[in-house]
Enzyme design. Structure first.
Site, PDB file in Angstrom:
ATOM      1  N   LEU A  99      86.233 -57.320 -44.700  1.00 25.25           N
ATOM      2  CA  LEU A  99      87.262 -56.352 -44.373  1.00 25.25           C
ATOM      3  C   LEU A  99      86.656 -55.356 -43.396  1.00 25.25           C
ATOM      4  O   LEU A  99      85.466 -55.040 -43.476  1.00 25.25           O
ATOM      5  CB  LEU A  99      87.740 -55.605 -45.631  1.00 25.25           C
ATOM      6  CG  LEU A  99      88.456 -56.419 -46.716  1.00 25.25           C
ATOM      7  CD1 LEU A  99      88.770 -55.530 -47.912  1.00 25.25           C
ATOM      8  CD2 LEU A  99      89.725 -57.066 -46.182  1.00 25.25           C
ATOM      9  N   ASP A 100      87.474 -54.856 -42.468  1.00 22.25           N
ATOM     10  CA  ASP A 100      86.995 -53.847 -41.530  1.00 22.25           C
ATOM     11  C   ASP A 100      86.489 -52.619 -42.284  1.00 22.25           C
ATOM     12  O   ASP A 100      86.911 -52.357 -43.421  1.00 22.25           O
ATOM     13  CB  ASP A 100      88.111 -53.431 -40.575  1.00 22.25           C
ATOM     14  CG  ASP A 100      88.538 -54.556 -39.653  1.00 22.25           C
ATOM     15  OD1 ASP A 100      87.737 -55.468 -39.417  1.00 22.25           O
ATOM     16  OD2 ASP A 100      89.698 -54.515 -39.188  1.00 22.25           O
ATOM     17  N   LYS A 101      85.649 -51.842 -41.637  1.00 23.81           N
ATOM     18  CA  LYS A 101      85.068 -50.647 -42.260  1.00 23.81           C
ATOM     19  C   LYS A 101      86.125 -49.750 -42.879  1.00 23.81           C
ATOM     20  O   LYS A 101      85.947 -49.257 -44.004  1.00 23.81           O
ATOM     21  CB  LYS A 101      84.264 -49.872 -41.204  1.00 23.81           C
ATOM     22  CG  LYS A 101      83.697 -48.547 -41.691  1.00 23.81           C
ATOM     23  CD  LYS A 101      82.997 -47.801 -40.562  1.00 23.81           C
ATOM     24  CE  LYS A 101      82.538 -46.424 -41.025  1.00 23.81           C
ATOM     25  NZ  LYS A 101      81.913 -45.660 -39.919  1.00 23.81           N
TER      26      LYS A 101
END
Length: 342
Positions: free
Chosen positions: A140-142
């Site tokens: 998942l993106d930051k």
């Protein structure tokens, strides 16, 4: 720590002509091909008692020995970081990833990552790729929150990777977007890296991998909407790209929605979030060992919920997203005006 593992195998006549790394990957399906190549390069694979190279072709009938040494300590350090666990057993752990947490150590993020937190939290890692580290199945993106599954051993990692690749995992997200999209739709494109801005991706390519996104509007507001999104593929930034290129970028997405400055409640919600408004809400998949269905849900985080309250205004709020009616199968097949194929 796990004990060394030595495996013996006699190559059948029909294996003649096959590369040894490819053949062993089919025989020992609990190990990835890259892992087997690493073992070959380290001299842990013997043919008739002698080490070989990965490109060696079998004649058929050879005696093969594969030695899997015990995993060594992982390079990332264990850190006592806050971590919300939704499910854990001897094969995997599903976490509710917080906003701002990078999944894996890398350039500019040597510590403070999900892997660092898991090394401290999980005490029964069996090892992945020869190291005592968790197996990252997907990312998942930051600034994206929510469900993320991690393997504790190589067998679970291989099985889960196959499930994700085979589109056998149900992934449902919640997103707050600019404007109000059609009630529901399907976005289907080829997908690849942007030809000019290399840190970005795009669905406007002539050649690339297929990417399919389904969406349904749960609530509409003045200048924004709450959208439920199902991913049928899992490309990097896929939801962000598809919705942005359909004219509805995520609130707070500075990469794909730069320059969009909503007013009123939508502007206040974007400012309250301070990040892209994307939450990995639900995850469902077959357990890699028992094959029983696991269905996990990550509660809507506080900042996302606060943004929703601002968008709803002073009127009585409707049912929370967790009680919204499930999408019917027929709706997934229905064409919409936002569908694009290349």
């Amino acid at each position: 720590m796990a004990a060394p593992d030595t495996r013996e195998h006699r190559a059948p006549p029909e294996a003649r002509g096959e590369r040894i790394d490819q053949y062993l990957a089919t025989v020992f399906s609990d190990l990835t091909r890259s892992r087997i190549r690493g073992l070959i390069d380290e001299g842990h694979v013997l043919v008739e008692g002698k080490p070989v190279k990965a490109a060696m072709r079998l004649r058929g009938g050879e005696h093969l020995t594969l030695h899997v040494p015990p995993p060594v300590a992982a390079v990332p350090e264990a850190e006592a970081l806050p971590l919300s666990v939704l499910h854990e057993d001897k094969d995997l752990v599903v976490v509710d990833k917080a906003a701002g947490m990078v999944v894996h150590p890398g350039a500019g993020h040597a510590s403070g990552t999900l892997v660092n937190a898991l090394l401290h939290r999980v005490k029964d890692l069996a090892g992945v790729g020869g190291e005592l580290r968790p197996g990252i199945v997907h990312r998942l993106d930051k600034d994206t929150t929510g469900c993320l599954v991690v393997a504790k051993n190589e067998q679970a990692l291989v099985a889960l990777q196959k499930s994700f690749k085979g589109r056998e995992v149900a992934k449902t997200y919640l997103a707050l977007v600019h404007g109000v999209p059609p009630a529901e739709g399907r976005i289907e494109t080829l997908y690849g890296r942007h030809p000019v801005h290399r840190q970005r991706f795009t669905g406007k390519v002539r050649e690339g991998k297929p990417a399919i996104t389904l969406f349904r509007v749960l609530e509409s507001f003045d200048g924004a909407a709450l959208v439920e999104v199902d991913l049928l593929t899992g490309r990097t930034h896929q939801i962000r790209v598809h919705l942005a290129e359909a004219g509805h970028p995520l609130l707070g997405d500075t990469l794909y929605g730069a320059g969009r400055k909503p007013k009123g409640e939508a502007g206040a919600a974007q400012e309250r979030l301070g990040r892209q408004a994307l939450h990995a809400w639900r995850l469902a998949f077959a357990h890699p060992r028992t094959h029983k269905q696991l269905s996990l849900e990550a509660p809507v985080p506080d900042d996302f919920a606060a943004a929703l309250e601002l968008l709803r205004g002073p009127q009585a709020p409707p049912e929370p997203p967790s009680k919204a009616p499930a999408r019917k199968k027929a709706a997934k097949k229905r064409a919409a005006t936002t569908t694009r194929k290349r």
